[in-house]
Design an enzyme around this catalytic site. Sequence first.
Site, PDB file in Angstrom:
ATOM      1  CB  SER A 140      -0.865   0.242   1.419  1.00  5.33           C
ATOM      2  OG  SER A 140      -2.261   1.274   1.196  1.00  5.33           O
ATOM      3  CE1 TYR A 153      -4.368  -2.047   5.140  1.00  5.63           C
ATOM      4  CE2 TYR A 153      -3.421   0.217   4.702  1.00  5.63           C
ATOM      5  CZ  TYR A 153      -4.239  -1.180   4.664  1.00  5.63           C
ATOM      6  OH  TYR A 153      -4.279  -1.232   2.671  1.00  5.63           O
TER       7      TYR A 153
END
Length: 246
Positions: A140, A153
Amino acid sequence: MDMTGRRALVVGASSGIGAAITEAFAGAGARVVAAGRRSDRLDEVTARAAGPARAVTPMLLDVADEASARSGVAAAAEILGGLDVVVNNAGVMLSATVQDSDPAEWERMVRTNLLGTLHVSHAALPHLVASRGTLVQTSSTSGRVSSAGSGVYAATKHGVNAFSEALRQEVAPQGVRVVMVEPGMVDTELSEHLSDPAMRALAARMAGEIRVLDPYDVAETVLFAVTRPPHVSLNEILVRPTEQVR
Ligand code: NDP
């Protein structure tokens, strides 16, 4: 971008980016095992995928459970007669500020996004070494830049990147490619699992302000990477919506 005869396992294939990758691979001629926990959604993906007859085989697997992750990889290799491409795409994003976080959600993210990727990668390596194959890790932008509200995250995705770069150095001499894909905002179900209403509202507002990526935009990028000639390795691909600033 031809994958005729290639054997692929996509983990986290039941929706979003993984479903699009599965469809793209099958459409390019690959045989694919599509893995995840929701059998109804895997059946839908299997039915949608074009390509050779019975190109996609659905498989139930929970990457947060080490035994399930490892036996799933073994079963996929058995079904396909080996593995040329493995995509570690399973992930959950349960963002909240550190102060407002539920540590149980941290644990779920670490088990799924980080440990799941480690176990699937480890189990897949003998097959990928045998085929001089390609391992794709869905990271990501959060694997590069950490932001307020998504610390854990981001920690899991930084972890995926750190692990993958070390692994790349280890297996490159054996002809195995490791590809990290780092998408920006993509229109998927990812933010629907946020338990914090403020974070859910923030995610919806951010996604509404710009033209975000479609899962197929990411899938095409992955298809491009895995169909390069064997001597070409796209190690790290950062793909943002044009209007996404950070
Ligand atoms: P989705 O929620 O649509 O897809 C997540 C996928 O992960 C599903 O197929 C889900 O399947 C699977 N999954 C989750 N937990 C497990 C588990 N324990 N075992 C097996 N599979 C699991 O979201 P996205 O498509 O957006 O997410 C895919 C990946 O892309 C994730 O790694 C995410 O972090 C990453 N990403 C997404 C971005 C975005 O903006 N959407 C941006 C950057 C990266 P099931 O529930 O059936 O198990």
